[in-house]
Design a protein around this motif. Structure first.
Motif, mmCIF file in Angstrom:
data_model
loop_
_atom_site.group_PDB
_atom_site.id
_atom_site.type_symbol
_atom_site.label_atom_id
_atom_site.label_comp_id
_atom_site.label_asym_id
_atom_site.label_seq_id
_atom_site.Cartn_x
_atom_site.Cartn_y
_atom_site.Cartn_z
ATOM 1 N N GLY A 217 0.786 -0.995 -0.023
ATOM 2 C CA GLY A 217 -0.065 0.209 -0.255
ATOM 3 C C GLY A 217 0.984 1.369 0.050
ATOM 4 O O GLY A 217 2.150 1.145 0.341
ATOM 5 N N LYS A 218 0.237 2.243 -0.186
ATOM 6 C CA LYS A 218 1.094 3.578 -0.253
ATOM 7 C C LYS A 218 1.361 4.151 1.045
ATOM 8 O O LYS A 218 0.531 4.014 2.165
ATOM 9 C CB LYS A 218 -0.272 4.545 -1.039
ATOM 10 C CG LYS A 218 0.754 5.732 -1.478
ATOM 11 C CD LYS A 218 -0.411 6.525 -2.775
ATOM 12 C CE LYS A 218 0.089 8.106 -2.951
ATOM 13 N NZ LYS A 218 0.101 9.000 -2.318
ATOM 14 N N ASN A 219 2.502 4.579 1.191
ATOM 15 C CA ASN A 219 2.929 5.351 2.620
ATOM 16 C C ASN A 219 1.945 6.876 2.361
ATOM 17 O O ASN A 219 2.286 7.563 1.588
ATOM 18 C CB ASN A 219 4.404 5.741 2.496
ATOM 19 C CG ASN A 219 5.024 4.217 2.555
ATOM 20 O OD1 ASN A 219 4.809 3.389 3.353
ATOM 21 N ND2 ASN A 219 6.358 4.591 2.093
ATOM 22 N N PRO A 220 1.603 7.031 3.673
ATOM 23 C CA PRO A 220 1.003 8.331 3.870
ATOM 24 C C PRO A 220 1.894 9.262 4.274
ATOM 25 O O PRO A 220 3.261 8.883 4.513
ATOM 26 C CB PRO A 220 0.180 8.081 5.417
ATOM 27 C CG PRO A 220 0.629 6.876 5.970
ATOM 28 C CD PRO A 220 1.382 5.997 5.000
ATOM 29 N N VAL A 221 1.655 10.564 3.984
ATOM 30 C CA VAL A 221 2.578 11.685 4.424
ATOM 31 C C VAL A 221 2.717 11.706 5.665
ATOM 32 O O VAL A 221 1.737 11.480 6.491
ATOM 33 C CB VAL A 221 2.211 13.088 4.073
ATOM 34 C CG1 VAL A 221 2.941 13.971 4.498
ATOM 35 C CG2 VAL A 221 1.739 13.046 2.472
ATOM 36 N N ARG A 222 3.967 11.649 6.213
ATOM 37 C CA ARG A 222 4.660 11.695 7.630
ATOM 38 C C ARG A 222 4.563 13.030 8.182
ATOM 39 O O ARG A 222 4.912 14.026 7.629
ATOM 40 C CB ARG A 222 5.612 10.797 7.875
ATOM 41 C CG ARG A 222 5.764 9.377 7.439
ATOM 42 C CD ARG A 222 7.378 8.723 7.608
ATOM 43 N NE ARG A 222 8.250 9.487 6.777
ATOM 44 C CZ ARG A 222 9.301 8.942 6.380
ATOM 45 N NH1 ARG A 222 9.590 7.591 6.955
ATOM 46 N NH2 ARG A 222 10.309 9.604 5.782
ATOM 47 N N ILE A 223 3.800 13.076 9.576
ATOM 48 C CA ILE A 223 3.636 14.636 10.019
ATOM 49 C C ILE A 223 4.363 14.182 11.504
ATOM 50 O O ILE A 223 3.684 13.211 12.165
ATOM 51 C CB ILE A 223 2.264 14.988 9.953
ATOM 52 C CG1 ILE A 223 1.795 15.110 8.781
ATOM 53 C CG2 ILE A 223 2.373 16.413 10.622
ATOM 54 C CD1 ILE A 223 0.252 15.533 8.844
ATOM 55 N N TYR A 224 5.461 14.925 11.790
ATOM 56 C CA TYR A 224 5.833 14.753 13.322
ATOM 57 C C TYR A 224 6.093 16.171 14.075
ATOM 58 O O TYR A 224 6.258 17.352 13.394
ATOM 59 C CB TYR A 224 7.084 14.083 13.454
ATOM 60 C CG TYR A 224 8.335 14.442 12.900
ATOM 61 C CD1 TYR A 224 8.640 14.339 11.483
ATOM 62 C CD2 TYR A 224 9.380 15.201 13.626
ATOM 63 C CE1 TYR A 224 9.781 14.969 11.145
ATOM 64 C CE2 TYR A 224 10.450 15.899 13.159
ATOM 65 C CZ TYR A 224 10.583 15.689 11.651
ATOM 66 O OH TYR A 224 11.807 16.208 11.281
ATOM 67 N N LEU A 225 5.714 16.334 15.350
ATOM 68 C CA LEU A 225 5.800 17.628 16.177
ATOM 69 C C LEU A 225 7.192 17.519 16.589
ATOM 70 O O LEU A 225 7.761 16.322 17.142
ATOM 71 C CB LEU A 225 4.935 17.399 17.250
ATOM 72 C CG LEU A 225 3.498 17.048 16.918
ATOM 73 C CD1 LEU A 225 2.637 16.973 18.183
ATOM 74 C CD2 LEU A 225 2.887 17.840 16.018
ATOM 75 N N ASP A 226 7.756 18.533 16.425
ATOM 76 C CA ASP A 226 9.106 18.844 17.000
ATOM 77 C C ASP A 226 9.418 20.169 17.019
ATOM 78 O O ASP A 226 10.145 20.884 16.273
ATOM 79 C CB ASP A 226 10.232 18.225 15.941
ATOM 80 C CG ASP A 226 11.333 18.129 16.664
ATOM 81 O OD1 ASP A 226 11.757 18.222 17.722
ATOM 82 O OD2 ASP A 226 12.494 17.728 15.741
ATOM 83 N N ALA A 227 8.873 20.790 18.161
ATOM 84 C CA ALA A 227 8.958 21.987 18.456
ATOM 85 C C ALA A 227 10.320 22.634 18.574
ATOM 86 O O ALA A 227 10.487 23.763 17.761
ATOM 87 C CB ALA A 227 8.266 22.370 19.758
ATOM 88 N N ASN A 228 11.191 22.098 19.183
ATOM 89 C CA ASN A 228 12.515 22.491 19.336
ATOM 90 C C ASN A 228 13.534 21.815 18.618
ATOM 91 O O ASN A 228 14.856 21.805 18.749
ATOM 92 C CB ASN A 228 12.871 22.566 20.842
ATOM 93 C CG ASN A 228 11.793 23.130 21.614
ATOM 94 O OD1 ASN A 228 11.331 24.498 21.015
ATOM 95 N ND2 ASN A 228 11.151 22.975 22.584
#
Ligand code: AOF
Ligand code: ZN
Length: 347
Positions: A217-228
């Motif tokens: 299957g297709k990889n989803p767009v990865r979103i990660y939180l990294d404030a600093n």
């Protein structure tokens, strides 16, 4: 005697085949019935391809029969020139006399104009057969258009006594994570959504790739939180396997090549995530942790579905699992590793 509902159920079944490839276009099912036989069927092609009605009409061998047929469609036929010409025009051109529609298309370009076009051309139109089911079959599309935010799925695994992970001193590996079935299912779920999101701690602790490697299957767009900017290139999420967005408080001094950076206000996380998803045309996201990130979405009611792997393991201590709010339990299927599904109890 057949009923409209029977054909609409069949159209709904066919529509499923079009997802997730059609996204962010909705997937539609079309069934063409003549006298006592189904003479044609089709679903929406992969994004940018032909609509369900065209595929169904193309599948009919004897086009003359169309003039005495009924076409069942889960969504209102389109009236606009998008990537394909209007389906309503094609139906009129082929002289199909009866059209039965599941639900109206909320997309502004269409929104009732397809129905109007058909009626103006003298076609018999019935609207609203299995309406709820038809809307639900494109829940991501309708949520995105109507609520101006992605469809949000919260996913976590918890022990029988309600912990999401063991504490560091008690470094027992949670049993469900090493389970092949749940891992494959998780990868299937990832392939069904356009985006996947995790918090900083999840990246630091688990170093996840967030790909669909155990499922075709297709990889989803990865979103990660990294404030600093604690996450560097030693973490798998920064590799080039799929498009990746980093949500941060300030742009980095040394950006990682393939990462797309977006500045957000961390005090308003769920709303900000939604804003970015709308900007990037990401119609749905699955949030896979950690508990703090999940809880923020749960608390602001910006979620649609929670999928919980409930293990038999007892951890006694650890990070407390997400507290469900305004949820109705949908299913508890022991056979599927005790996966519980909840939907938001709409007010
Ligand atoms: C239909 N049949 O099977 C689907 C429809 O950019 P386009 O040309 O592909 O058009 C996309 C829009 O068409 C989409 O936003 C939705 O309103 C409708 N989708 N319509 O008649 C179909 N998938
Ligand atoms: Zn169309």
């Amino acid at each position: 005697m057949h009923t409209h509902e029977q054909f609409m159920y069949r159209a709904l079944f066919i529509a499923q085949k079009g997802l997730p490839a059609a996204m962010p276009n909705p997937s539609v099912g079309a069934v063409i019935f003549h006298k006592d036989t189904i003479i044609g069927e089709g679903s929406t092609s992969a994004f940018g391809g032909s609509h369900a009605e065209i595929n169904a009409i193309n599948s009919v061998k004897n086009k003359e029969l169309l003039k005495e047929s009924t076409i069942y469609v889960t969504l209102e036929p389109c009236s606009h020139y998008g990537k394909t010409p209007p389906c309503a025009d094609l139906i009129v051109k082929m002289q199909i006399p009866n059209v039965v529609i599941g639900c109206v298309d909320s997309y502004a370009e269409v929104a009732g104009k397809g129905i109007e076009k058909l009626k103006n051309a003298g076609v018999n139109v019935i609207v609203g057969i299995l309406e709820k089911e038809c809307i639900n079959s494109n829940k991501r599309f309708f949520t995105f258009i109507q609520k101006k935010r992605p469809y949000i799925i919260l996913k976590w695994a918890e022990s029988a006594d309600g912990f999401i992970a063991p504490t560091e001193k008690n470094d027992q590996k949670p049993v469900w994570i090493s389970n092949n079935y749940s891992r494959q299912l998780t990868h299937k779920w990832r392939s069904e959504e356009m985006g996947i999101l995790v918090g900083t701690k999840t990246v630091l602790d688990d170093n996840p790739s967030l790909t669909t490697r155990d499922f075709v299957g297709k990889n989803p767009v990865r979103i990660y939180l990294d404030a600093n900017h604690k996450i560097d290139t030693s973490f798998a999420i920064t590799n080039s396997e799929s498009k990746t967005i980093c949500l941060c408080a300030e742009f980095p001094l040394n950006p990682i090549d393939q990462i797309i950076y977006k500045k957000i206000d961390f005090n308003d996380l769920p709303a900000e995530v939604n804003r970015i998803c709308v900007e990037e045309n990401i119609q749905s996201i699955i949030i896979e942790g950690g508990s703090q990130t999940l809880q923020q979405f749960m608390d602001t009611e910006l979620w649609d579905e929670a999928r919980v792997f409930k293990s038999d393991a007892i951890l006694k201590e650890g990070i407390k699992a997400v507290e469900l709010k305004n949820a109705v339990q949908f299913s508890s299927q022991k056979i599927q590793n005790n996966i519980l599904t909840y939907y938001k109890n709409q007010k």
